[in-house]
Structure formats: C-alpha cells, structure tokens
Design a protein around this motif. Structure first.
Motif, PDB file in Angstrom:
ATOM      1  N   SER A 172     -31.949 -22.506 -16.271  1.00 55.34           N
ATOM      2  CA  SER A 172     -31.114 -23.650 -15.915  1.00 55.34           C
ATOM      3  C   SER A 172     -31.033 -23.876 -14.410  1.00 55.34           C
ATOM      4  O   SER A 172     -30.533 -24.914 -13.968  1.00 55.34           O
ATOM      5  N   ILE A 194     -29.073 -27.097 -13.053  1.00 53.48           N
ATOM      6  CA  ILE A 194     -29.168 -28.127 -14.081  1.00 53.48           C
ATOM      7  C   ILE A 194     -28.114 -27.959 -15.169  1.00 53.48           C
ATOM      8  O   ILE A 194     -27.681 -28.916 -15.785  1.00 53.48           O
ATOM      9  N   THR A 198     -34.725 -26.071 -18.436  1.00 53.28           N
ATOM     10  CA  THR A 198     -35.829 -26.642 -17.659  1.00 53.28           C
ATOM     11  C   THR A 198     -37.088 -25.837 -17.955  1.00 53.28           C
ATOM     12  O   THR A 198     -37.047 -24.800 -18.603  1.00 53.28           O
ATOM     13  N   HIS A 216     -37.279 -31.395 -17.369  1.00 51.79           N
ATOM     14  CA  HIS A 216     -35.876 -31.401 -17.786  1.00 51.79           C
ATOM     15  C   HIS A 216     -35.863 -31.570 -19.298  1.00 51.79           C
ATOM     16  O   HIS A 216     -36.117 -32.652 -19.821  1.00 51.79           O
ATOM     17  N   TRP A 223     -38.582 -34.159 -13.317  1.00 51.89           N
ATOM     18  CA  TRP A 223     -37.692 -34.370 -12.186  1.00 51.89           C
ATOM     19  C   TRP A 223     -38.280 -33.680 -10.961  1.00 51.89           C
ATOM     20  O   TRP A 223     -39.085 -32.759 -11.085  1.00 51.89           O
ATOM     21  N   SER A 236     -32.361 -34.376  -5.989  1.00 53.03           N
ATOM     22  CA  SER A 236     -33.238 -34.505  -7.155  1.00 53.03           C
ATOM     23  C   SER A 236     -33.266 -35.918  -7.696  1.00 53.03           C
ATOM     24  O   SER A 236     -32.282 -36.657  -7.621  1.00 53.03           O
ATOM     25  N   LYS A 238     -35.409 -38.282 -11.064  1.00 55.84           N
ATOM     26  CA  LYS A 238     -36.360 -38.323 -12.167  1.00 55.84           C
ATOM     27  C   LYS A 238     -37.543 -39.179 -11.763  1.00 55.84           C
ATOM     28  O   LYS A 238     -37.370 -40.308 -11.274  1.00 55.84           O
TER      29      LYS A 238
END
Length: 474
Positions: A172, A194, A198, A216, A223, A236, A238
């Motif tokens: 994560s 996160i 991931t 993700h 991402w 970060s 996407k």
C-alpha cells in the motif's frame, strides 16, 4: 514532505536504527487484510513467514564472476544469498565502474531476525569493479513489513546518485530511497501512501526529475508519483484518464534528454480472467507529469495458460518496455499473441520524434514461429545504441534468456546470445535451459565502458524457491 530516515549499512547502525524504522513503518501501515505477494491473478508465492532455518543460515560471502571474454558473454554467476528464495531482480550501473543489484529475498534473511527482516526484504549487492567481484548481499533498509517489486536506477546526468523504489506495508506504500555515496548510506521515505493495493512500481530519474509509476489495483489504472526536487517531495496523478480498463500493469519507463517522460504498460478489459484483448500502450508527459497522452503500439490476445507452473492468468501475458538513447530516440520491445492462448512473438519499434510516430513493428527473435516469448528487457546508451533481452521456449519445455544488440538504432542486430548457461547442482537447470522464469521481469544495464550487465531469475515453477543469476558481456 515524505517522512525520511537516514540509514547506514554498517552492522552497528542496523541494530540502532532497526527499532526506529519499525516504529515509523508501523505508523505508516494501513489497516485491512494483506494482499497477495503479486496480484496479476497469479495466486500467492509463499506464506510471507520467515523460515527460522533461513534466518539462522550463514550469511553469503563475496563472490567472483566468470572472467569477461573478449567477445560474447561470460557464463552466468549466482548472486544473492545462497539460502532462501531470490526473485525479480533489478540492476543499474554508474559512471565509476560500480554495478548495483536489488532484489526481494523471501523466506528470511540470513543473519537477520524476523522482527527486523520480513519476508521478503530488499537486498542490495554491489560490485565495485564492473561485475568482476561482488560484495556480500545486505538488506538495503530494515524492512519490518514485506518489501516487493525492486527498482534501482542511477541518475544519467551526474552518473552517481542512486535511487531505489519498492512496495511496502502490504503493497500500500510506494517506498523510495536515495544514496549519494555509492550505496553506503540511504535516505528512505514514502513517495505515496495509497491505503489500498498497488503493484509493479517503475522508477526513472534524470537530474531533478524522479518518477515512480505504479498500478493502482482499486483505482484501476496506472498512476505516477512525480518529484522535481530529486525525491524530496512527490505528487501523484493518474496517467490513463478516460481509458476504461479492468486492470493495468506497468512495464517500462524512460526520460529522454529533453525531459519528456514515458511509461509503457498494458491494459486488460477483464480483471482476473485470461480472456479478452491486452492493449499495449506508451504514455508520454511533456509537462513534468501533469498531463499525459497515450499511443497504442499493439493489441495482444489473452496469454497462454500458466497453471501447469502454479502461476495465474497474467504471468505469461503481454508486456511492453521502453528505453531512450542519448539522442532522444525511443525504443520499445514487447511480446504479443495473435489470438487468445496463442504463442507470443517478440516485437520491436522505434520513434525518432518523441513518440509522435512509431516504426512498424519488427520481429527481433530468430526462434521458430511456434515459440512462446515473454519478459522483454531493454536498455539504450549512446546514440543508436540499443540492447534487448527476453526469455523464450525454443528449447521445448525449457526456457532460456536471449540477448541481441544494435548499433544503428535497430536497423540491424547482432547474432543472438544465450545468456542462461548450464550450472550443475540446481534441479531447475538442465543442459538445454531452465525450468521456469523466476519472476515476471528482469533487467539490463550498460556500464561506463559499454559492457552489458544482465540479471534474471530461474526456478522450477512459480511457487518454488529459486535464485537470481548474473551475466556480463560485450
């Protein structure tokens, strides 16, 4: 600002710093159930528990590689610990003749208690003489929780700053590490937290710019955590908005001399099943990672079945990787199948206009048409210097790791070299090849004298203990 710890790799410093790092990691760890060690539909590799016999085993000493021949590659040499389970290595080379290998060590770390070194833990092994000899492997940082999916790169601008990345805390957290003294000391931080699953971090760096792409699993997309201050801070975004996918998996990345950043990745229409097409993308950002454009290089059929080797639907699937040379020319290498379940061929393409257009795909393996290809690897150096490697099954039920190079940007290629030589004493290595690729990627690097360095994994099947192997050549 990422939380940071400055780590020394001396034994005394380990004892003093382990407790502090474990406390910091515990504060960062999210709640919830643990994820699989790898989540591309492949099931679990091991229990995640430390084997007491591995932790109590003698630490591996320094090793010497086979001599570098005048032409071709030296026979393969085993790196990493001789106990436990080594998997999915990464490699980088600096301008001072050092070569760095980073990999996750499963089942425990010899000489390190389970409370400090989880399964797996990131292990660093360094050669100070261009691969002739290798210092003993050591943990890069006390782990506390499992560390998976190794990445390591050297900044091509200064030729000495080393960056590393991996997944931590049930996958994560995106962990990030930096060293400015040839790997003796590291500053470790969390680039992104996160709080969900991931996969597949990909690390690239050039000058002030550092990018870590990752999959993700809840957000269903690729991402990127971007830093423009050499990793002091990250933000970060996407990179695939508007593309409706079930799951995506990153494969490669590069920053060209103009500062454009590229990541290559695949997108599945249906998550968790070996059905439907697999689209192979190259995504580009020319504004520091704020916005992205996307190019489709190929569409593959669903992968061949992998259940006989205890791996799941995505393990032998399409992958695409990318590199750029000193002139900014882009090179892509990927495997793809013409139909669902069909053997995958290996393809190459190049772009001389920053990804605006690409050459027609070209077959770059000399294996028979029915051969299955997987796990492409690529690296580029000076202008028009590109080098590729892959694994295939031209030996029937066995796999081999092959290599080719080009000095004219892929217009012509060297003869194929089989890097996976026979080594006695390993049940998964036969005279004709090895039983199964141990890890679903491997890497190449070019040192300051132009020598190619390769590192990969071999095992009996997906769930068996295996080991990592190294070869170098010209």
């Amino acid at each position: 600002m990422p939380r940071q710890l400055h780590l020394s790799r001396s034994p005394l410093a380990w004892l003093l710093l382990s407790a502090a790092l474990l406390v910091a990691l515990a504060r960062l760890a999210p709640g919830g159930a643990a994820l699989d060690d790898d989540d591309e539909g492949r099931g679990k590799r091991g229990s995640g528990r430390v084997d007491p016999s591995v932790a109590a085993a003698p630490a591996t000493r320094a090793v010497s590689s086979a001599p570098l021949p005048a032409a071709g590659f030296a026979p393969q040499t085993r790196l990493g610990y001789s106990s436990g389970d080594q998997w999915e290595p990464a490699i980088a080379a600096d301008r001072s003749g050092r070569v760095y290998v980073l990999y996750p060590q499963y089942q425990g770390v010899p000489g390190c208690p389970a409370a400090t070194c989880a399964s797996p833990t990131m292990i660093l092994q360094i050669s100070g003489d261009r691969g002739s000899t290798w210092a003993a492997p050591t943990p890069l940082a006390p782990s506390g929780t499992s560390q998976v999916d190794a990445q390591i790169v050297v900044d091509p601008v200064d030729g000495r700053t080393i960056y590393a990345a991996w997944l931590q805390n049930d996958k994560s957290d995106i962990a990030f590490a930096k060293s400015t003294d040839f790997g003796a000391h590291w500053t470790v931080s969390i680039a992104d937290q996160i709080n969900t699953g991931t996969d597949k971090p990909l690390l690239v760096a050039r000058g002030d710019d550092v990018y870590i792409a990752y999959d993700h699993l809840t957000g269903r997309g690729v991402w990127v955590a971007a830093s423009h201050d050499r990793g002091a801070s990250f933000s970060s975004v996407k990179i695939d908005p508007g593309i409706n996918l079930g799951v995506s998996l990153a494969g490669g990345g590069t920053i060209d001399p103009a500062g454009n950043v590229y990541f290559s990745w695949v997108g599945y229409e249906r998550h968790g099943q070996a059905k439907g097409p697999v689209t192979e993308y190259v995504s580009k950002s020319g504004d520091g990672g704020a916005t992205w454009t996307h190019t489709v290089l190929d569409v593959s059929g669903a992968p061949v079945d992998c259940s006989a080797y205890l791996c799941g639907w995505g393990y032998l699937s399409a992958q695409i990787t990318i590199a750029s040379d000193s002139a900014g020319v882009l090179y892509a290498l990927w495997n793809a199948g013409a139909a669902d379940g069909a053997p995958h061929q290996l393809y190459f393409a190049r772009s001389a206009d920053a990804g605006a257009t690409w050459s027609a795909r070209a077959v770059v393996s000399r294996a028979p048409a029915e051969t299955n290809h997987a796990f492409p690897a690529i690296v580029a150096g000076g202008a028009s210097d590109v080098r590729i490697a892959w694994m295939d099954t031209r030996a029937g039920s066995l796999w081999n790791t092959f290599y080719r190079s080009s000095r004219d940007g892929g217009a012509t290629w060297s003869d194929e070299a089989d890097l996976s030589t026979y080594v006695a004493g390993y049940g998964y290595i036969q005279p004709g090849g090895f039983s199964f690729p141990f890890g679903d990627y491997f890497e190449l690097a070019i040192d300051d004298r132009g020598t190619t360095h390769a590192v990969w994994g071999e095992g009996l099947n997906w769930d068996s203990p295996g080991s990592i192997w190294y070869a170098r050549g010209r």
